[in-house]
Design a protein around this motif. Structure first.
Motif, PDB file in Angstrom:
ATOM      1  N   THR A  85       7.747  49.947   6.184  1.00  0.00           N
ATOM      2  CA  THR A  85       8.940  49.349   6.780  1.00  0.00           C
ATOM      3  C   THR A  85       9.936  50.417   7.199  1.00  0.00           C
ATOM      4  N   THR A  86      10.088  51.461   6.378  1.00  0.00           N
ATOM      5  CA  THR A  86      11.014  52.541   6.722  1.00  0.00           C
ATOM      6  C   THR A  86      10.564  53.261   7.980  1.00  0.00           C
ATOM      7  N   MET A  87       9.261  53.513   8.107  1.00  0.00           N
ATOM      8  CA  MET A  87       8.754  54.154   9.327  1.00  0.00           C
ATOM      9  C   MET A  87       8.976  53.269  10.547  1.00  0.00           C
ATOM     10  N   ASP A  88       8.773  51.960  10.403  1.00  0.00           N
ATOM     11  CA  ASP A  88       9.032  51.048  11.513  1.00  0.00           C
ATOM     12  C   ASP A  88      10.497  51.078  11.926  1.00  0.00           C
ATOM     13  N   ARG A  89      11.391  51.261  10.943  1.00  0.00           N
ATOM     14  CA  ARG A  89      12.817  51.301  11.250  1.00  0.00           C
ATOM     15  C   ARG A  89      13.165  52.505  12.118  1.00  0.00           C
ATOM     16  N   GLU A 146      14.944  50.790  15.052  1.00  0.00           N
ATOM     17  CA  GLU A 146      16.395  50.948  14.938  1.00  0.00           C
ATOM     18  C   GLU A 146      16.758  52.428  14.873  1.00  0.00           C
ATOM     19  N   PRO A 147      16.454  53.198  15.926  1.00  0.00           N
ATOM     20  CA  PRO A 147      16.743  54.642  15.852  1.00  0.00           C
ATOM     21  C   PRO A 147      18.224  54.945  15.729  1.00  0.00           C
ATOM     22  N   GLU A 148      19.068  54.043  16.231  1.00  0.00           N
ATOM     23  CA  GLU A 148      20.505  54.295  16.138  1.00  0.00           C
ATOM     24  C   GLU A 148      21.009  54.252  14.706  1.00  0.00           C
ATOM     25  N   LEU A 191       4.710  61.167  12.151  1.00  0.00           N
ATOM     26  CA  LEU A 191       4.193  60.487  10.976  1.00  0.00           C
ATOM     27  C   LEU A 191       3.239  59.357  11.336  1.00  0.00           C
ATOM     28  N   SER A 192       2.777  59.321  12.587  1.00  0.00           N
ATOM     29  CA  SER A 192       1.878  58.238  12.979  1.00  0.00           C
ATOM     30  C   SER A 192       0.609  58.189  12.135  1.00  0.00           C
ATOM     31  N   PRO A 193       0.043  59.343  11.723  1.00  0.00           N
ATOM     32  CA  PRO A 193      -1.133  59.236  10.844  1.00  0.00           C
ATOM     33  C   PRO A 193      -0.818  58.594   9.504  1.00  0.00           C
ATOM     34  N   LEU A 194       0.466  58.595   9.116  1.00  0.00           N
ATOM     35  CA  LEU A 194       0.825  58.050   7.820  1.00  0.00           C
ATOM     36  C   LEU A 194       0.580  56.546   7.759  1.00  0.00           C
ATOM     37  N   ILE A 235      18.059  56.073   4.105  1.00  0.00           N
ATOM     38  CA  ILE A 235      17.101  55.710   5.151  1.00  0.00           C
ATOM     39  C   ILE A 235      16.092  54.683   4.671  1.00  0.00           C
ATOM     40  N   ALA A 236      16.027  54.430   3.370  1.00  0.00           N
ATOM     41  CA  ALA A 236      15.000  53.539   2.831  1.00  0.00           C
ATOM     42  C   ALA A 236      15.289  52.090   3.197  1.00  0.00           C
ATOM     43  N   ARG A 237      14.245  51.376   3.510  1.00  0.00           N
ATOM     44  CA  ARG A 237      14.329  49.939   3.772  1.00  0.00           C
ATOM     45  C   ARG A 237      13.118  49.268   3.144  1.00  0.00           C
ATOM     46  N   GLY A 238      13.374  48.180   2.415  1.00  0.00           N
ATOM     47  CA  GLY A 238      12.292  47.438   1.797  1.00  0.00           C
ATOM     48  C   GLY A 238      11.714  46.397   2.729  1.00  0.00           C
ATOM     49  N   PRO A 239      10.568  45.840   2.398  1.00  0.00           N
ATOM     50  CA  PRO A 239       9.991  44.768   3.216  1.00  0.00           C
ATOM     51  C   PRO A 239      10.926  43.568   3.273  1.00  0.00           C
TER      52      PRO A 239
END
Length: 761
Positions: free
Chosen positions: A433-437, A441-443, A623-626, A717-721
């Motif tokens: 979820t954090t990577m998706d953010r 939501e890059p801003e 981090l796409s391979p992540l 920067i952390a975001r949970g599901p």
């Protein structure tokens, strides 16, 4: 020995599925640990190889043309000095791509920091316009030996003679110029400086050496300082993060697998008490019984470890993307063979250690166990259960709930073992979820601007802003400038940015404090706060060339660039110290859903060669391979959870055999008896989901924010599901557990009376 092997073979034939799951889970765990070791080696060794072969300098110091850096050779701890070499800034263009570069004048390859040629040849005085490009710059320009490079705004051209690797910090568009080696005669003389490299006797004294060097030369003479630690960190990049993630989850999965195997042996021991008693009655010693269970499960673990090692050796380098490259490089390193052997052995030994206790309990089973009287569901009904029956709730649900938690110690152990893989899955989902953010939501993570534009001197500030604002996809244009600054007593330069104006402030992403609204107010990244050992609210003084700049830090911003060593204020605040200051870059905010590359192409075309447009670098791009790694880890953890769940179901069914007579005596049908076991399994899974989610969410936030702090980006920067995803995850786990328990519970409920009597006798 023959009897031992025959019993182990018969037991294996009876429990093939459980054995297969243990083998596959061990293979997944060992593979994760091996990939983690590969990424760690890939992250560190390529840069270390280049640094060692090139006799890299530990410190590079950029100074003005009037400084005398030759005196640096007199400093204690300096083994040798490279240069000084004359330098000049320029812009090169190749095939429509531009890049800011630093031209460094030299004739012969330097002894310290020697470029390692990967293609082409070195400079030749007979070809005065020939240059050698650093490899990362060559890749950005799509340049090869023999290509012609142009200098926009002039009629001059340069010819690429070679491409070389260097241990210095790599080229980064809009942040760090690329390195180009050229003959001194090819450098423009008007706007030059010089750079000096220091190779130290003790690399650990880098900070102290830099302080003495800056003191000797004077802060006004030093324009930039870069140390070997910074270059190594940039070379490692996201690879170390990938290695840390794989290592963390691999170790967590290893612990979960060990506990699952421990629970499986314990459940098997309880289910085979009569078999163990028979074995002892016919002459088996306690040591032989322990060896039967221990060696059987060690064999499963060994088979899985060998399978993982073989797959990594044979197919690891063929994995698409960075993982495959990492394994390929790792296989050529000196420590590869030792790691390929040590990691599987360590995993097998760990699993063997966790299974030893349960096997030891099997050896203590007496040859003639006491009779186990049938008791209603393992114990007396609690007051809560009796009250629930009084409310006419379905008896199967009440008895199933009671059955799940009647033996508190054993129930808590089962819930804990099942909750551990679920907890790690929640952490993995939070990382996803954090990577998706970062993309959606890059801003919110310091990337409000989608494009960075740099213009040449032929356009005025107002002209550039008008040109950029005409594009309908551009919503805001923020003029800015970024310069290198040196804080007193520090060993490296920091980035000082002036972005936006008081009337149109730049939208910083704040994690602490407030926005810089007044004069001399600024926000700083976590890396800078850690470097200076200060907090929000302090005033700091820095030197920009020979000009002092004093700013008040009023907030902490999320800074994904320059390892967070960034302090940002408004352009107007910097102009108060230098009224002639002119913007060197323009940050563009785009409409939601706008295509960065199309907008960049349109702006480049409308600029007629006077502007250079770059898309903002998103740290999540590397981090796409992540994502594939996280998906694979979730699958491994789910497999481990499935093993533990099947173990718990088998134990519940076996322990319920002696309750069948009591349940049938009170009038329950086979369907209701099945519902009791299914409910007990579902309640256990529900408790594990609640515990795993409750502990996994704060753990995920702590781990991700800790990684953010260590990288300089900062916490926040952390975001949970999403709650919906967590609910679906919990429902799927509980329903899956109930579905898996339905078939064995139904078969047990329809057992013959003679089999039921033998179970309680």
């Amino acid at each position: 020995m023959r009897a031992t092997l025959r019993w182990a073979h018969a037991d294996l034939r009876t429990h093939r599925g459980e054995a297969l799951f243990i083998v596959l889970a061990t293979a997944g765990i060992v593979a994760s640990l091996l990939l983690a070791a590969a990424l760690f080696g890939y992250a560190t060794n390529p840069w270390q190889r280049v640094f060692s072969q090139s006799q890299g300098a530990h410190v590079w110091i950029h100074t003005g043309p009037s400084a005398d850096p030759r005196r640096l050779a007199e400093l204690d701890g300096v083994a040798s000095v490279a240069g000084p070499y004359p330098t000049a800034g320029a812009t090169l263009e190749s095939r429509g791509t531009r890049a800011s570069v630093e031209l460094r004048g030299t004739v012969e390859p330097p002894a310290i920091g020697r470029p390692l040629l990967t293609a082409g040849r070195w400079l030749d005085v007979g070809a005065p316009d020939g240059v050698v490009l650093e490899s990362s710059l060559a890749r950005a320009l799509w340049a090869e030996p023999g290509d012609i490079l142009t200098l926009p705004g002039t009629s001059r051209t340069l010819t690429v003679r070679g491409v070389a690797d260097s241990a210095e910090p790599r080229f980064s568009p809009g942040e760090r110029p690329g390195l180009v080696w050229a003959l001194p005669s090819a450098l423009p003389r008007a706007t030059g400086g010089q750079v000096t490299g220091l190779r130290l006797t003790d690399p650990e004294d880098t900070d102290y050496a830099v302080q003495r060097a800056v003191t000797l030369l004077g802060t006004g003479a030093v324009t930039e300082v870069s140390a070997w630690q910074q270059a190594r960190a940039e070379a490692q990049g996201g690879n170390r993060l990938l290695g840390q993630v794989l290592g963390l989850f691999g170790l967590g999965a290893l612990v979960a697998a060990g506990l699952a195997v421990h629970g499986a042996i314990g459940t098997r021991v309880r289910g085979h008490l009569r078999d163990i008693s028979v074995l002892k009655a016919i002459g088996f010693t306690p040591g032989q019984v322990v060896r039967i269970f221990l060696l059987q499960h060690v064999a499963f673990a060994l088979l899985g470890a060998v399978l993982a090692a073989a797959l990594t050796e044979g197919l690891g380098s063929r994995i698409p993307g960075r993982l495959g490259d990492a394994v390929g490089v790792w296989q050529g390193l000196p420590g590869y063979t030792a790691a390929l052997f040590a990691v599987p052995v360590a995993a097998v030994l760990f699993i063997a250690a966790t299974t030893g206790l349960a096997a030891w309990r099997a050896g203590r089973v007496p040859p003639v166990p006491g009779l186990r009287a049938a008791a209603p569901l393992g114990g007396r009904l609690s007051g809560l259960a009796r009250g629930a029956l009084g409310l006419r709730l379905p008896s199967a649900l009440v008895l199933g709930w009671h059955k799940a938690f009647t033996r508190r110690l054993r129930s808590l152990a089962t819930v804990a073992r099942l909750a551990l893989p679920l907890l790690l899955i929640v952490v993995a989902m939070s990382a996803w979820t954090t990577m998706d953010r970062f993309h959606s939501e890059p801003e919110q993570i310091g990337l409000a601007a989608g494009l960075t534009v740099r213009a040449d001197d032929s356009l005025s500030e107002s002209g550039v802003r008008a040109l950029l604002a005409r594009n309908p996809q551009v919503t805001a244009v923020h003029p800015g400038i970024e310069v290198a600054a040196l804080a007193p007593g520090q060993t490296g330069t920091i980035a000082l940015r002036g972005l936006g104006t008081h009337e149109h402030p730049y939208p910083f992403s704040l994690a602490e404090g407030r926005l810089p609204n007044g004069p001399d107010e600024a926000v700083a990244g976590q890396g800078l706060l850690d470097l200076l050992d200060v907090r929000v609210g302090v005033w700091i003084r820095m030197m920009v060339g020979d000009r002092p700049q004093i700013l008040h830090i009023v907030g902490r911003s999320i800074e994904p660039e320059n390892s967070g060593r960034v302090i940002s204020t408004s352009l107007d605040s910097l102009r108060e110290n230098d009224s002639e200051l002119r913007p060197s870059l323009y940050l563009l905010q785009l409409r939601q859903g706008a295509d960065q590359h199309r907008v960049a192409a349109a702006l480049t075309a409308s600029g007629h060669g006077h502007i250079d447009v770059h898309a903002a670098a998103n740290p999540a791009d590397g981090l796409s391979p992540l994502r594939a790694v996280v998906a694979g880890l979730i699958a491994v953890l789910a497999l481990i959870g499935l093993i533990e769940l099947l173990t718990a179901i088998g134990g519940t069914v076996r322990e319920g055999e002696r309750d069948l007579l009591a349940l049938k005596a009170i009038g329950l049908t086979p369907r209701q008896i099945t519902a009791v076991t299914v409910t007990a399994t579902g309640c256990t899974a529900l408790a594990a989901v609640v515990v795993g989610t409750a502990l996994g969410l704060p753990l995920a936030h702590w781990l991700i924010d800790a990684q953010g702090r260590s990288s300089g980006i900062g916490a926040g920067i952390a975001r949970g599901p999403s709650p919906v995803l967590l609910v679906l995850f919990g429902v799927a786990a509980v329903l899956g557990a109930a579905a898996l328990a339905a078939l064995p519970a139904a078969r047990a409920a329809r057992r013959r009376l003679a089999d039921t009597l033998s179970a309680v006798s």
